[in-house]
Structures are given as C-alpha cells and as structure tokens.
Scaffold this active site. Structure first.
Site, PDB file in Angstrom:
ATOM      1  N   GLU A  38      21.851   8.412 -25.009  1.00  0.00           N
ATOM      2  CA  GLU A  38      22.650   7.183 -25.013  1.00  0.00           C
ATOM      3  C   GLU A  38      22.270   6.295 -23.830  1.00  0.00           C
ATOM      4  OE1 GLU A  38      27.316   5.970 -24.937  1.00  0.00           O
ATOM      5  OE2 GLU A  38      26.780   8.029 -25.468  1.00  0.00           O
ATOM      6  N   HIS A  43       4.634  -6.597 -25.596  1.00  0.00           N
ATOM      7  CA  HIS A  43       5.296  -5.362 -25.969  1.00  0.00           C
ATOM      8  C   HIS A  43       4.512  -4.711 -27.107  1.00  0.00           C
ATOM      9  CE1 HIS A  43       9.434  -6.626 -24.187  1.00  0.00           C
ATOM     10  NE2 HIS A  43       8.545  -6.282 -23.277  1.00  0.00           N
ATOM     11  N   GLU A  91       5.304  -3.839 -29.993  1.00  0.00           N
ATOM     12  CA  GLU A  91       5.506  -4.441 -31.320  1.00  0.00           C
ATOM     13  C   GLU A  91       4.586  -5.645 -31.499  1.00  0.00           C
ATOM     14  OE1 GLU A  91       9.627  -2.868 -30.049  1.00  0.00           O
ATOM     15  OE2 GLU A  91       7.863  -3.708 -29.093  1.00  0.00           O
ATOM     16  N   CYS A 139      13.175  -5.656 -28.654  1.00  0.00           N
ATOM     17  CA  CYS A 139      13.958  -6.645 -27.900  1.00  0.00           C
ATOM     18  C   CYS A 139      14.098  -7.902 -28.770  1.00  0.00           C
ATOM     19  CB  CYS A 139      13.252  -6.986 -26.585  1.00  0.00           C
ATOM     20  SG  CYS A 139      11.684  -7.851 -26.820  1.00  0.00           S
ATOM     21  N   CYS A 175      10.724  -9.681 -29.681  1.00  0.00           N
ATOM     22  CA  CYS A 175       9.920  -8.930 -30.655  1.00  0.00           C
ATOM     23  C   CYS A 175      10.579  -8.950 -32.030  1.00  0.00           C
ATOM     24  CB  CYS A 175       9.709  -7.489 -30.203  1.00  0.00           C
ATOM     25  SG  CYS A 175       8.571  -7.356 -28.811  1.00  0.00           S
TER      26      CYS A 175
END
Length: 222
Positions: free
Chosen positions: A60, A96, A98, A126, A129
């Site tokens: 988490e 990034h 992606e 994010c 992206c």
C-alpha cells in the site's frame, strides 16, 4: 563532499557494490552512466529477481519504489501473427517507461495490422502517461491495450482518477495484478539463475489482500 555524496543515487540499488576506493574507475563509470540514452531499453531480456521482488510488490505504501518496470507482450496480427516481449524500466528517465514504449517499441501502428498489447507494470501510470495512452488509443483504432498493474499510483488524486477514466473510455483495459499474474511475470520476465531449476514463485504474505484492496479502489474510480 558529504552533501555531494548524498545527492548521487547510490549504485547499491542496482545490485552493484558501491565501492568508494575505485576512485578513477568510478569516475569513468559515472561518465558512462550519463552517456546512456535517456531511458534504457531492454528487449527480450529478463529483469533481475531482486528488482521484481521489490518493485512489483503490491504494497500500500510504496516508498522508494519510484521506478516503473514495464513488461510487455505485443501480438501483431497480419498475414502472420508475430509475438514479441521484453521489459523496460525508466532508470535513466527522461521519459517514463510507458512513454518509452510508444516512442521505441511501438513508434507506429501500421493500419493494415492489429496489435494486441499487454503490459505488466509495477504501478499504474501518472497523469501525463495516462493522457498519452488515451491519445494513442484514440489515434490507433487497431491497437488494443490491456494494462495489468501491481499498485495504483496516487489513486486518491481527482486528476489521476479523471485520467484513468479517460483511458478506460478510450478502450484501455486496466486491471490489478492477481497472484497468478505475478507468477506469470516471474516465469516469463524474471531471470532465473543459470544452471538451476527455475525457482517457483513464492507469493508474499499479503499478496491476496493487497490485490483485493486495490481492486476495490479501482472499481470505485472506474
């Protein structure tokens, strides 16, 4: 000197011993590192198990997990079907992972072909992206994208939620990785020690609860 030392990311996380005595050799190495392309593209190779165990863990609170690892399977359907796979990470990130995928692995989709792409990513994209993914899918109707994520990134942020919803409406399937998906990545994308029998995937203690936790959150958002 001390302050300088702290700003430099330590190499220890890359599995290289951080040995100050190397002196000269170290300087050369530094240079080399900066000459690298803005992101490292590793195709058809497997990522070290230590990266997988740390980066893909569906915890988490993901402190220290600021890299994105993206394992991909691209199925291109034309006269013949071709499948390619590999992984990329945004260690030297100007982009990034992606973005790197669309810039490098699949820079253009030929209109006569169909592309089924599956990503297994350590965390969801994010906002920037996510927007790029939405645009790419709108532009290329022959591209299908399924993103399997270990964790949700900044899911409480309203802007992030809106970006994920847009991705969904552009046809992107977003799923949380189940224990079986982690096992799939382990078998297909993680280095197994040479000469040893492939080690079985060992699920971590809270893998199932964390999957359920993120799955509920994602269902609420979408």
């Amino acid at each position: 000197k001390m302050a300088e030392k702290q700003e430099e990311p330590s190499n220890t996380q890359n599995g290289e011993p951080d040995n100050a005595e190397e002196g000269e050799g170290k300087k050369k190495k530094k240079l080399k590192r900066e000459d690298l392309p803005p992101f490292e593209i590793v195709t058809g190779e497997r990522l070290p198990a230590i990266f997988f165990k740390f980066q893909f863990r569906n915890v988490e609170y993901s402190s220290g997990r600021n890299k994105t690892f993206l394992c991909y399977v691209v199925e291109t359907q034309g006269k013949e079907s071709v499948t390619s796979r590999g992984y990329l990470e945004d260690e030297h990130a100007a982009a990034h992972a992606e973005m790197a995928f669309f810039n490098t692995i699949l820079p253009k989709c030929e209109s006569s072909l169909r592309y089924n792409v599956t990503w297994y990513v350590s965390s969801s994209p994010c906002v920037t992206c996510a927007d790029r993914i939405t645009e790419t899918l709108k532009k290329n109707k022959n591209l299908r994208l399924t993103i399997m994520v270990g964790r949700l990134f900044m899911w409480e942020d309203p802007e992030m939620q809106a970006a994920l919803k847009k991705m969904k409406s552009a046809g992107c399937k977003l799923r949380i990785m189940k224990p079986q998906d982690f096992e799939y990545v382990w078998q297909n994308f993680v280095e197994q020690e040479e000469g040893e029998e492939a080690k079985a995937f060992v699920p971590w203690e809270d893998i199932q609860e964390n999957f359920q936790y993120y799955e509920e959150k994602l269902a609420e958002i979408l």
